[in-house]
Design an enzyme around this catalytic site. Structure first.
Site, PDB file in Angstrom:
ATOM      1  N   HIS A  12       0.930  -1.345  -0.088  1.00  0.00           N
ATOM      2  CA  HIS A  12      -0.134  -0.084   0.010  1.00  0.00           C
ATOM      3  C   HIS A  12       0.887   1.403  -0.086  1.00  0.00           C
ATOM      4  O   HIS A  12       0.604   1.999   0.745  1.00  0.00           O
ATOM      5  CB  HIS A  12      -1.162  -0.225   1.127  1.00  0.00           C
ATOM      6  CG  HIS A  12      -0.284  -0.214   2.515  1.00  0.00           C
ATOM      7  ND1 HIS A  12      -0.866  -0.919   3.587  1.00  0.00           N
ATOM      8  CD2 HIS A  12       0.756   0.381   3.013  1.00  0.00           C
ATOM      9  CE1 HIS A  12      -0.128  -0.827   4.721  1.00  0.00           C
ATOM     10  NE2 HIS A  12       0.951  -0.094   4.341  1.00  0.00           N
ATOM     11  N   HIS A  59      -1.499   4.444   9.743  1.00  0.00           N
ATOM     12  CA  HIS A  59      -0.064   4.754  10.076  1.00  0.00           C
ATOM     13  C   HIS A  59      -0.037   6.062  11.047  1.00  0.00           C
ATOM     14  O   HIS A  59       0.491   7.083  10.501  1.00  0.00           O
ATOM     15  CB  HIS A  59       0.872   5.259   8.725  1.00  0.00           C
ATOM     16  CG  HIS A  59       0.880   3.950   7.781  1.00  0.00           C
ATOM     17  ND1 HIS A  59      -0.326   3.539   7.008  1.00  0.00           N
ATOM     18  CD2 HIS A  59       1.615   3.115   7.543  1.00  0.00           C
ATOM     19  CE1 HIS A  59       0.045   2.428   6.427  1.00  0.00           C
ATOM     20  NE2 HIS A  59       1.374   2.234   6.647  1.00  0.00           N
ATOM     21  N   HIS A 194      10.534  -3.827   3.186  1.00  0.00           N
ATOM     22  CA  HIS A 194      10.790  -2.504   3.297  1.00  0.00           C
ATOM     23  C   HIS A 194      11.059  -2.190   4.636  1.00  0.00           C
ATOM     24  O   HIS A 194      10.635  -2.447   5.726  1.00  0.00           O
ATOM     25  CB  HIS A 194       9.859  -1.449   2.581  1.00  0.00           C
ATOM     26  CG  HIS A 194       8.524  -1.406   3.375  1.00  0.00           C
ATOM     27  ND1 HIS A 194       7.534  -2.302   3.408  1.00  0.00           N
ATOM     28  CD2 HIS A 194       8.033  -0.294   3.656  1.00  0.00           C
ATOM     29  CE1 HIS A 194       6.540  -1.927   3.833  1.00  0.00           C
ATOM     30  NE2 HIS A 194       6.790  -0.582   4.203  1.00  0.00           N
ATOM     31  N   GLU A 241       4.499  -5.687   7.996  1.00  0.00           N
ATOM     32  CA  GLU A 241       3.123  -5.537   7.455  1.00  0.00           C
ATOM     33  C   GLU A 241       2.586  -6.507   6.977  1.00  0.00           C
ATOM     34  O   GLU A 241       1.160  -6.850   6.904  1.00  0.00           O
ATOM     35  CB  GLU A 241       3.088  -4.362   6.728  1.00  0.00           C
ATOM     36  CG  GLU A 241       3.172  -2.707   7.062  1.00  0.00           C
ATOM     37  CD  GLU A 241       3.034  -1.760   6.228  1.00  0.00           C
ATOM     38  OE1 GLU A 241       2.872  -0.446   6.705  1.00  0.00           O
ATOM     39  OE2 GLU A 241       3.316  -1.808   5.185  1.00  0.00           O
TER      40      GLU A 241
HETATM   41  C1  DHB Z   1       5.776   3.907   2.678  1.00  0.00           C
HETATM   42  C2  DHB Z   1       4.958   3.760   3.370  1.00  0.00           C
HETATM   43  C3  DHB Z   1       4.242   2.735   3.816  1.00  0.00           C
HETATM   44  O1  DHB Z   1       3.079   2.851   4.826  1.00  0.00           O
HETATM   45  C4  DHB Z   1       4.516   1.536   3.357  1.00  0.00           C
HETATM   46  O2  DHB Z   1       3.649   0.404   3.585  1.00  0.00           O
HETATM   47  C5  DHB Z   1       5.327   1.478   1.947  1.00  0.00           C
HETATM   48  C6  DHB Z   1       6.382   2.655   2.020  1.00  0.00           C
HETATM   49  C7  DHB Z   1       6.636   5.039   2.148  1.00  0.00           C
HETATM   50  O3  DHB Z   1       6.395   6.169   2.985  1.00  0.00           O
HETATM   51  O4  DHB Z   1       7.446   5.093   1.252  1.00  0.00           O
HETATM   52 FE    FE Z   2       2.746   0.911   5.501  1.00  0.00          FE
END
Ligand code: DHB
Ligand code: FE
Length: 280
Positions: A12, A59, A194, A241
């Site tokens: 997302h 978030h 990530h 996540e």
């Molecule tokens: C980013 C934020 C998110 O919540 C995520 O799941 C992936 C990337 C971001 O800020 O790049």
């Molecule tokens: Fe996220």
């Protein structure tokens, strides 16, 4: 009788939402990603669900460190996009389904003893709106009702993968016991690998993501047993996540058909993953 007609797993990443909002999806950077998502859009357009349950993490938008529900389900009539600092995204307000939302809550709390936080009023952030944009593009109204289900991934400790998997199974029992004719799709969102902060910022682990996608379809139960320490080490702090995908998978049948799979690096700082599943 309500029917679960499909499951969709997707990252997302907020930059994907920005690309859609700013009309840059055909730029060289984004085109491969949106081309890879296109079969999922065609799939859901043909499927025409009445309701989508979107499993995502807030978030620190609607909720914050002052209030951290582990699982929070929106039973309200509507959910507007949250202003995450740049104004709310130009996307439709989600129409909820209070009758079905309350049925879910009653079944989860009374039959399966999941102590869900009941939310009448909530805005939804990129965790919910980006998957909707990926699936449905830029309509005036989302073509279905939306039930947001928030999972805590902000404040340690988040729930275990197994708790998420079991919640998915309980959601399925709730769907199967709803007496109205609704066609339902469930989205599991977030991940894949990530990490946005600290010494390991920028971490991507394609080998682990690939293992996750492979086993997620064919044999998900062992994935639900993997602990936070391994997930954090292999997928990064925000990659945790992926446990939300297990809610979607738990709701689906044990045996599923993989309709579409796509993986692309990078999407902003994130490994983008997509799975479209139907009950076999
Ligand atoms: C980013 C934020 C998110 O919540 C995520 O799941 C992936 C990337 C971001 O800020 O790049
Ligand atoms: Fe996220």
């Amino acid at each position: 009788m309500a029917t679960l007609v499909g499951g969709l797993g997707t990252s997302h990443v907020p930059a994907i939402g920005a690309a859609i909002d700013q009309g840059t999806t055909q730029d060289a950077y984004w085109k491969p990603l949106f081309d890879g998502v296109e079969p999922a859009r065609e799939w859901i357009a043909a499927l025409k669900p009445d309701v989508v349950i979107v499993v995502y993490n807030d978030h620190a938008s609607r909720f914050g460190l002052d209030l951290v529900p582990t699982f929070a389900l929106g039973v309200g009539a509507q959910f507007a996009p949250h202003d995450e600092g740049y104004g709310p995204r130009p996307v439709p307000v989600c129409r909820g389904n209070p009758d079905f939302g309350w049925h879910l809550v009653e079944s989860l709390v009374l039959k399966d003893e999941f102590d869900i936080t009941i939310v009448n009023e909530m805005t939804v952030d990129h965790g919910c709106t980006v998957p909707l944009s990926l699936a449905f593009g830029q309509p005036q109204e989302w073509p279905c009702e939306v039930i947001p289900l928030c999972v805590n991934l902000i404040q340690y400790p988040p729930p275990t993968g197994n708790r998420c998997y079991q919640l998915g199974k309980a959601i399925r029992r709730a769907i199967d016991s709803y007496d109205k004719d609704l066609r339902i799709v469930i989205f599991g969102t977030g991940g894949l690998s990530h990490q946005l902060q600290g010494e390991r910022a920028g971490l991507i682990n394609t080998a682990y993501d690939t293992m996750w996608l492979d086993r997620f379809v064919a044999d998900p139960a062992p994935l639900a047993q993997i602990g936070h320490t391994e997930l954090l080490r292999e997928l990064g702090s925000e990659g945790l996540e992926v446990i939300m995908w297990l809610i979607m998978r738990g709701a689906m049948d044990a045996h599923v058909k993989q309709v579409h799979r796509f993986y692309h690096v990078p999407a902003s700082n994130t490994a983008y993953g997509l799975l479209v599943l139907e009950n076999a």
